[in-house]
Design a protein around this motif. Structure first.
Motif, PDB file in Angstrom:
ATOM      1  N   THR A 447      24.517 -49.009  -5.799  1.00 51.32           N
ATOM      2  CA  THR A 447      25.952 -49.311  -5.789  1.00 51.32           C
ATOM      3  C   THR A 447      26.143 -50.747  -6.269  1.00 51.32           C
ATOM      4  O   THR A 447      25.164 -51.503  -6.377  1.00 51.32           O
ATOM      5  N   GLU A 448      27.379 -51.106  -6.517  1.00 52.46           N
ATOM      6  CA  GLU A 448      27.666 -52.466  -6.995  1.00 52.46           C
ATOM      7  C   GLU A 448      27.216 -53.503  -5.965  1.00 52.46           C
ATOM      8  O   GLU A 448      26.521 -54.454  -6.266  1.00 52.46           O
ATOM      9  N   ASN A 449      27.616 -53.274  -4.708  1.00 53.46           N
ATOM     10  CA  ASN A 449      27.243 -54.214  -3.644  1.00 53.46           C
ATOM     11  C   ASN A 449      25.743 -54.218  -3.412  1.00 53.46           C
ATOM     12  O   ASN A 449      25.134 -55.259  -3.196  1.00 53.46           O
ATOM     13  N   GLY A 450      25.171 -53.022  -3.467  1.00 51.28           N
ATOM     14  CA  GLY A 450      23.732 -52.928  -3.261  1.00 51.28           C
ATOM     15  C   GLY A 450      22.987 -53.755  -4.279  1.00 51.28           C
ATOM     16  O   GLY A 450      22.025 -54.462  -3.958  1.00 51.28           O
ATOM     17  N   ALA A 451      23.405 -53.685  -5.518  1.00 50.94           N
ATOM     18  CA  ALA A 451      22.746 -54.432  -6.592  1.00 50.94           C
ATOM     19  C   ALA A 451      22.855 -55.921  -6.339  1.00 50.94           C
ATOM     20  O   ALA A 451      21.978 -56.691  -6.684  1.00 50.94           O
ATOM     21  N   LYS A 452      23.955 -56.334  -5.715  1.00 51.80           N
ATOM     22  CA  LYS A 452      24.166 -57.766  -5.457  1.00 51.80           C
ATOM     23  C   LYS A 452      23.578 -58.215  -4.124  1.00 51.80           C
ATOM     24  O   LYS A 452      23.850 -59.326  -3.670  1.00 51.80           O
ATOM     25  N   GLU A 453      22.796 -57.326  -3.509  1.00 54.84           N
ATOM     26  CA  GLU A 453      22.187 -57.653  -2.212  1.00 54.84           C
ATOM     27  C   GLU A 453      23.248 -57.952  -1.159  1.00 54.84           C
ATOM     28  O   GLU A 453      23.116 -58.854  -0.349  1.00 54.84           O
ATOM     29  N   LEU A 462      28.762 -45.211  -6.347  1.00 56.10           N
ATOM     30  CA  LEU A 462      27.660 -45.553  -7.245  1.00 56.10           C
ATOM     31  C   LEU A 462      28.145 -46.396  -8.413  1.00 56.10           C
ATOM     32  O   LEU A 462      29.266 -46.235  -8.884  1.00 56.10           O
ATOM     33  N   ASN A 463      27.290 -47.276  -8.879  1.00 57.61           N
ATOM     34  CA  ASN A 463      27.604 -47.975 -10.125  1.00 57.61           C
ATOM     35  C   ASN A 463      26.952 -47.203 -11.271  1.00 57.61           C
ATOM     36  O   ASN A 463      26.370 -46.132 -11.066  1.00 57.61           O
ATOM     37  N   LYS A 526      28.820 -58.675   3.606  1.00 56.39           N
ATOM     38  CA  LYS A 526      28.104 -59.959   3.744  1.00 56.39           C
ATOM     39  C   LYS A 526      26.752 -59.850   3.034  1.00 56.39           C
ATOM     40  O   LYS A 526      26.173 -58.759   2.957  1.00 56.39           O
ATOM     41  N   PRO A 527      26.260 -60.974   2.540  1.00 55.84           N
ATOM     42  CA  PRO A 527      24.956 -60.930   1.845  1.00 55.84           C
ATOM     43  C   PRO A 527      23.822 -60.567   2.798  1.00 55.84           C
ATOM     44  O   PRO A 527      23.878 -60.879   3.986  1.00 55.84           O
ATOM     45  N   ARG A 528      22.802 -59.920   2.245  1.00 59.27           N
ATOM     46  CA  ARG A 528      21.632 -59.577   3.057  1.00 59.27           C
ATOM     47  C   ARG A 528      20.760 -60.808   3.229  1.00 59.27           C
ATOM     48  O   ARG A 528      20.624 -61.611   2.319  1.00 59.27           O
ATOM     49  N   ILE A 529      20.157 -60.917   4.396  1.00 60.08           N
ATOM     50  CA  ILE A 529      19.173 -61.982   4.604  1.00 60.08           C
ATOM     51  C   ILE A 529      17.798 -61.323   4.518  1.00 60.08           C
ATOM     52  O   ILE A 529      17.518 -60.373   5.248  1.00 60.08           O
ATOM     53  N   ILE A 601      10.321 -48.487   5.784  1.00 59.89           N
ATOM     54  CA  ILE A 601      10.960 -47.987   4.559  1.00 59.89           C
ATOM     55  C   ILE A 601      11.917 -49.016   3.972  1.00 59.89           C
ATOM     56  O   ILE A 601      12.826 -48.700   3.218  1.00 59.89           O
ATOM     57  N   HIS A 602      11.667 -50.260   4.287  1.00 60.86           N
ATOM     58  CA  HIS A 602      12.516 -51.333   3.821  1.00 60.86           C
ATOM     59  C   HIS A 602      12.557 -51.421   2.301  1.00 60.86           C
ATOM     60  O   HIS A 602      13.594 -51.631   1.690  1.00 60.86           O
ATOM     61  N   ASP A 603      11.390 -51.228   1.692  1.00 60.44           N
ATOM     62  CA  ASP A 603      11.327 -51.383   0.244  1.00 60.44           C
ATOM     63  C   ASP A 603      11.552 -50.075  -0.493  1.00 60.44           C
ATOM     64  O   ASP A 603      11.251 -49.946  -1.658  1.00 60.44           O
ATOM     65  N   MET A 604      12.088 -49.121   0.211  1.00 59.81           N
ATOM     66  CA  MET A 604      12.270 -47.815  -0.397  1.00 59.81           C
ATOM     67  C   MET A 604      13.217 -47.879  -1.595  1.00 59.81           C
ATOM     68  O   MET A 604      14.268 -48.483  -1.560  1.00 59.81           O
ATOM     69  N   ASN A 605      12.812 -47.249  -2.659  1.00 61.49           N
ATOM     70  CA  ASN A 605      13.633 -47.232  -3.862  1.00 61.49           C
ATOM     71  C   ASN A 605      14.664 -46.118  -3.787  1.00 61.49           C
ATOM     72  O   ASN A 605      14.643 -45.293  -2.882  1.00 61.49           O
ATOM     73  N   PHE A 606      15.518 -46.111  -4.776  1.00 63.33           N
ATOM     74  CA  PHE A 606      16.466 -45.012  -4.854  1.00 63.33           C
ATOM     75  C   PHE A 606      15.712 -43.761  -5.267  1.00 63.33           C
ATOM     76  O   PHE A 606      14.704 -43.836  -5.954  1.00 63.33           O
ATOM     77  N   GLY A 607      16.222 -42.636  -4.829  1.00 59.61           N
ATOM     78  CA  GLY A 607      15.552 -41.394  -5.187  1.00 59.61           C
ATOM     79  C   GLY A 607      14.704 -40.861  -4.048  1.00 59.61           C
ATOM     80  O   GLY A 607      14.964 -41.152  -2.876  1.00 59.61           O
ATOM     81  N   ILE A 608      13.656 -40.093  -4.404  1.00 61.05           N
ATOM     82  CA  ILE A 608      12.917 -39.346  -3.381  1.00 61.05           C
ATOM     83  C   ILE A 608      12.180 -40.247  -2.405  1.00 61.05           C
ATOM     84  O   ILE A 608      11.450 -41.164  -2.794  1.00 61.05           O
TER      85      ILE A 608
END
Length: 1051
Positions: A447-453, A462-463, A526-529, A601-608
């Motif tokens: 998503t837009e926000n997701g991409a911007k952390e 979705l973006n 808010k930004p992610r830390i 699962i912090h570093d989990m990517n998009f998808g499966i």
RNA sequence: GAGCGAUUAGCUCAGCUGGCUAGAGCGCCUGCUUGACUCGCAGGAGGUCAGAGGUUCAAAUCCUCUAUCGCUCACCA
């Protein structure tokens, strides 16, 4: 720092600091070689005993050592639901005779409550011991995740036809109201009686056969009387019939090899339904099997049992049958073995009953070798072909003895507390297994926000990238997977993704409300830390959904998903946090677990995210599930891999299976270890570990078994409070050997408490020296021990010696720990610290201006070296002497290379100081014998060309002077009327200005004896000719030296 | 009945594939001690290595037998 080490004020704090550090969590992505131990899960029935304490100490030492030598260690904690044991305890706890007094659901609820309480207590106790466990991976043999493994295993075995249902002779525990496996029966010698009865011939001749039995109540179930084929009576009697006493039922007389002509009356009553041997005879002769004892231990209401005994206990019935009667002859005392239930301590009755068995001798195709094999063979091969090594080795024989005699394993139990057998029956009695449903879990796209952390709002969509990802997923699924159903979270970003996929696959999307993402409330936008995931912050600061609500939702969500079915795979589109919450809901449902899963699962990517095959309850409402549960050891047997995610393929499984060492008490070698070997190899193709380390039973100092009745039991927590965990650990580990009893008493523990205190005080001394020399950080000193530095380093004799000595100890300790000889390693460390470091080296530094660098560096490495054995005191000292936040366990374990000096140099340093020690000790002995406390004059003649002469004898003389409290004065020494002259190796002579006749005489006679022995040896031709030359030369040298010494003494 | 293990100092035990005067901890005895430590320091006494035989130049160690103790497995009503 306190004058004495106070374990109580430091241990809990230290453990908390370990937990807080996050270092206890293993990393499946690590490049380091793994080292894995599965913790034998304690039963949730009670509390920790010393056996557990020993287990924890041994395993923790292995783990810490491996960690410090560069391994990615994983030690998985857990508990066992201990089916029968727990059920028994809970029944007692509730004051119930029989579980039927409650509904199944209510009773299970009680068990659950009880188990939870005990679990919490056990965890607390385990932590008290200092165990470096990965709590984030804690498992329980009876949680949802393990249930999935159990079902998968059952199904696999069933499909390979290795699990069968059979009507066989089984061991029935009246107390536990359940069947038991052969291993769960304990035979005990009991003073019983042999009762003789008349079995009249059915021809009214009045003749009879006298038959002896230990169990008269089974008479009603007799279906034959057997004689040995060679029995003289056989010819006449065979084919005739006898009357069963009391009921006068006619049964045949048969012959069978099983009958022992020498035992009792040589006439055997055959009761196929209540005795394993009789059962076999019954099979051979096609005899009917009449069950006369019921599963509750009373006489069965059937036509063969007289009416007056119906429902009467078998004891009562027996009492009636042994009263004098037409049939009863006599009673003889007789000792024999009776089987008892290992948990409920009640008599085990052999019974006929339909049960589930694992066939150990049935052939199946082993995919690994593509050959036919059996479970029994695989288990035997494990040790025979050295895939699995047992320490101590002698248990390998015991292991084989067990397997060679192994029969099919009865796995069904009639108790309630356990994994329900995953089998359903229809009205016709056909068997149905759980249905397998494939699920594919996928995370929504970007998503837009997701991409911007930035933390996403619930309605973020979705973006462009996200939509692209959805397309990619759709393409992949269309090509590679057979997806036939799509379920999605209601949030736009997931729903959008699901719809893109659905369009491609021509499916519709089902919305599952519970799948929606955790709402972070005010933190949205808010930004992610990076260090703290937003979820953690939101829970901490209470900005959004509560943890309780999240967990509840996850549970419902999981239950809902389990109800869905489809021919192909079901695609579930959701979010990271809800997925993590679902994982937590399958395990112990705690917030800690959830956070750990979330981090995973912090570093989990998009998808499966992952694909699973779930076993589901069959949909048909008319099916009835088997009422029985599985043997508790069935789930335990899966432990090394069920804890790593099996049957799913996980990163943990890839990295950490097979495990390395399985450490446990030898008493569960068969129950558990052998079965893990069997199931591990079968389920995964790999043996679950390469080494089995068996410790012995903890007993008291006299070697007696600890027991409540003897009152010699020791509660680990009590002694930890009294002496400290380090002392308890050491006393359970040092001075023991694998497989042998571990003697323990308070005397021993206090001895190691003293050692811990000694170490503490050495630390105190080091701290004072650090302060005096302006050193603030123990870890800040450069390595001075390598040869380059050492040559520039003005090392005193004592410095040289302790460095060389430590190098040797480091080498030996590493060697011992690598071969799991913890006891010897502990012993080496103990004596190095106490004798060498404290009693000589510290004393030397006190007497001279020494180089504090050596003192500090050696002590720093002493802390590392002893950390695995006594982690608390070493960590406390480490914190006390340093200014950083690194833990001791993160340091590298001392290596031989760190102390590798040139060999000759090293030997000289050692030998020279040892000469000093010898001289000083001798002087002290002489002074002590002479009761002389003041300084005495001595003179040392160093002779020529010896070690010390080559160095700086003045320095060595100083050492002797101060250690021995003597004056170095030739004239004074000689001025005394009587002097004592002592000769040491290498021609060193010490003249002591003191006459000690006793010492003199003793010295002389010792020398004379020695000379005699040596001479005799050399006069023996066989010796001089056949023994290695090195030895002969040495003997010659010793003889010369001894003669020299004696000569000097006489002069 | 079969197998495994143990037997070494007063007590609990080390002593690996044979080779220095058989070791440790605790206990015991004698002294000592105002700064690292009485949870201490220094010194000491104490052992025919269960018994018998064998192999070997050499046995606590390897082999055989005996005795005592412990454990495991299997069992006959």
């Amino acid at each position: 720092m306190d004058k004495a080490y106070d374990h109580n004020s430091s241990e809990d704090t230290i453990y908390e600091s370990w937990e807080r550090s996050g270092e206890m969590t293993a990393n499946a992505q690590s490049k380091k070689p793994p080292f894995v131990i599965p913790l034998p899960p304690p039963n949730v029935t009670g509390q920790l005993h010393l056996g557990h304490a020993a287990m924890l100490a041994i395993e923790d030492i292995m783990i810490r050592y491996k960690r410090m030598t560069g391994h990615e260690v994983l030690w998985i904690p857990g508990t066992d639901h201990a089916a029968i044991a727990t059920e028994n305890v809970v029944l007692k706890h509730l004051g119930m005779q029989n579980r039927e007094e409650m509904s199944r659901e209510e009773f299970l609820e009680e068990c659950k409550k009880f188990a939870q309480e005990k679990h919490d207590r056990i965890v607390h106790q385990v932590k008290k011991m200092g165990a470096w466990l990965d709590w984030g991976r804690e498992a329980y043999t009876f949680d949802e995740a393990r249930h999935e493994a159990v079902n998968a295993m059952f199904k696999k075995l069933y499909e390979d036809e290795l699990i069968v249902r059979g009507h066989r002779m089984i061991n029935w525990s009246v107390g536990a109201q359940s069947v038991l496996s052969d291993d769960e029966v304990e035979y005990r010698e009991v003073e019983g009686s042999l009762y003789h009865y008349k079995y009249f011939l059915a021809d009214n001749s009045g003749e009879y056969l006298e038959v002896a039995t230990t169990r008269p109540e089974t008479i009603f179930g007799d279906t034959a009387v057997a004689l040995h084929p060679k029995d003289k009576r056989a010819k006449k009697l065979i084919g005739k019939k006898v009357l069963v006493p009391f009921t006068e039922r006619k049964v045949p007389i048969i012959t069978d090899e099983h009958v022992d002509p020498k035992f009792g009356t040589a006439t055997l009553k055959v009761t196929p339904a209540h005795d394993p041997n009789d059962f076999e005879i019954g099979e051979r002769h096609s005899l009917p099997k009449i069950q006369v004892i019921d599963f509750d231990g009373t006489m069965r209401a059937c036509e063969q049992v007289p009416q007056k005994f119906h429902g009467v206990t078998r004891e009562h019935c027996r009492a009636e049958l042994v009263k004098s009667s037409k049939y009863f002859v006599k009673k003889k005392s007789h000792t024999h073995n009776i089987g008892f239930c290992y948990r409920s301590e009640t008599v085990v009755e052999p019974m006929l009953s339909p049960q589930w068995f694992v066939s150990v001798e049935k052939e199946f195709l082993d995919p690994k070798t593509n050959k036919k094999t059996t479970l029994k063979k695989l288990t035997q091969e494990a040790v025979r072909e050295k895939h699995v090594k047992i320490i101590p080795q002698r248990f390998e024989k015991t292991y084989f003895q067990w397997i060679d005699n192994l029969r099919d394993w009865c796995i069904s139990r009639q108790i309630w507390w356990g994994h329900r057998i995953p089998v359903w029956y229809d009205k016709a009695g056909n068997i149905h297994l759980p249905r397998e449903q494939k699920f594919i879990f996928a995370r929504h796209g970007q998503t837009e926000n997701g991409a911007k952390e930035i933390c996403q709002f619930p309605d973020d969509s979705l973006n462009e990238e996200g939509r692209k990802q959805a397309q990619e997923l759709a393409d992949f699924l269309k090509k590679k997977k057979n997806v036939t159903k799509i379920i999605s979270s209601p949030l736009p970003r997931a729903k959008e993704m699901a719809e893109i996929v659905a369009k491609k696959l021509n499916l519709s999307v089902e919305i599952l409300e519970e799948l929606q993402e955790f709402d972070a409330g005010d933190l949205c936008g808010k930004p992610r830390i990076p260090e703290t995931p937003t979820t953690e912050r939101a829970l901490q600061e209470n900005t959004g959904e509560s943890f309780q609500s999240l967990l509840k939702r996850a549970e419902t969500c999981w239950q809902e998903l389990q109800k869905r079915e489809s021919d192909g795979a079901i695609l579930v589109v959701g979010h990271r946090t809800i997925f993590a919450a679902m994982e937590a809901s399958k395990k112990d449902k705690t917030k800690e677990r959830f956070l750990a899963e979330r981090r995973k699962i912090h570093d989990m990517n998009f998808g499966i995210w992952k694909e699973i095959s779930l076993l589901q309850t069959p949909k048909d409402k008319n099916l009835r599930q088997d009422k029985d549960t599985l043997d508790t050891w069935f789930s335990s047997a899966l432990w090394p891999f069920s804890t790593l995610g099996w049957p799913e393929k996980t990163a943990d499984g890839e990295k950490f299976y097979p495990n390395d060492v399985l450490e446990t008490g030898w008493d569960i070698l068969f129950f558990w270890v052998a079965r893990m070997v069997m199931f591990g190899r079968y389920a995964t193709g790999e043996y679950p570990f390469h080494t089995v380390y068996l410790h012995g039973l903890v007993c008291d100092e006299k070697g007696q078994k600890m027991s409540k009745s003897k009152g010699n039991g020791i509660d680990p927590i009590e002694v930890i409070d009294e002496y400290g965990a380090d002392a308890v650990r050491l006393s359970l580990v040092v001075g023991t050997s694998p497989g042998n009893p571990i003697p323990l008493g308070k005397g021993k523990i206090s001895g190691y408490r003293n050692f811990v205190n000694k170490l503490w005080n050495a630390g105190r001394f080091v701290k004072m020296q650090m302060e005096a020399s302006g050193t603030i950080e123990i870890n800040g000193k450069p390595q001075i021990m390598n040869l380059d530095n050492y040559n520039h380093y003005n090392a005193s004799p004592a410095d040289q010696w302790i460095i060389a000595k430590f190098g040797k100890v480091v080498e030996a300790v590493n060697k011992k720990l690598q071969s799991y000889d913890i006891s010897s390693a502990g012993d080496l460390i103990y004596h190095f610290i106490w004798d060498d470091f404290c009693n000589w080296y510290i004393e030397a530094t006190k007497k001279f201006e020494s180089n504090t660098d050596t003192l500090i560096s050696i002590f720093r490495d002493i802390l590392k070296l002893s950390h695995p054995l006594c982690p608390f005191v070493t960590e406390t000292l480490w914190k006390e002497l340093s200014r950083h936040n690194e833990l001791l366990i993160e340091q590298i374990f001392p290596k031989r290379e760190d102390y590798q000096l040139e060999a000759e140099y090293e030997e000289n340093a050692l030998a020279s100081f040892e000469v000093v020690q010898k001289i000083v000790t001798k002087i002290r002995t002489i002074k002590s014998t002479a009761k002389k406390q003041t300084s005495i004059p001595i003179h040392i003649n160093w002779g020529e060309g010896n070690l010390i002469k080559k160095h700086h004898e003045k320095q060595y003389e100083e050492l002797i002077k101060k250690f021995g409290e003597v004056k170095l004065d030739l004239n004074l020494a000689r001025a005394n009327t009587d002097t004592t002259m002592i000769t040491f190796d290498d021609g060193i002579t010490v003249t002591i200005g003191l006459s000690v006749i006793k010492i003199h005489e003793k010295e002389k006679s010792e020398l004379k004896n020695q000379i005699q022995t040596l001479r005799a040896r050399l006069q023996n031709k066989g010796y001089t000719e056949k023994a290695p030359k090195k030895l002969v030369d040495q003997t010659k040298k010793e003889l010369l030296e001894a003669e020299e010494k004696l000569k000097k003494l006489k002069s």
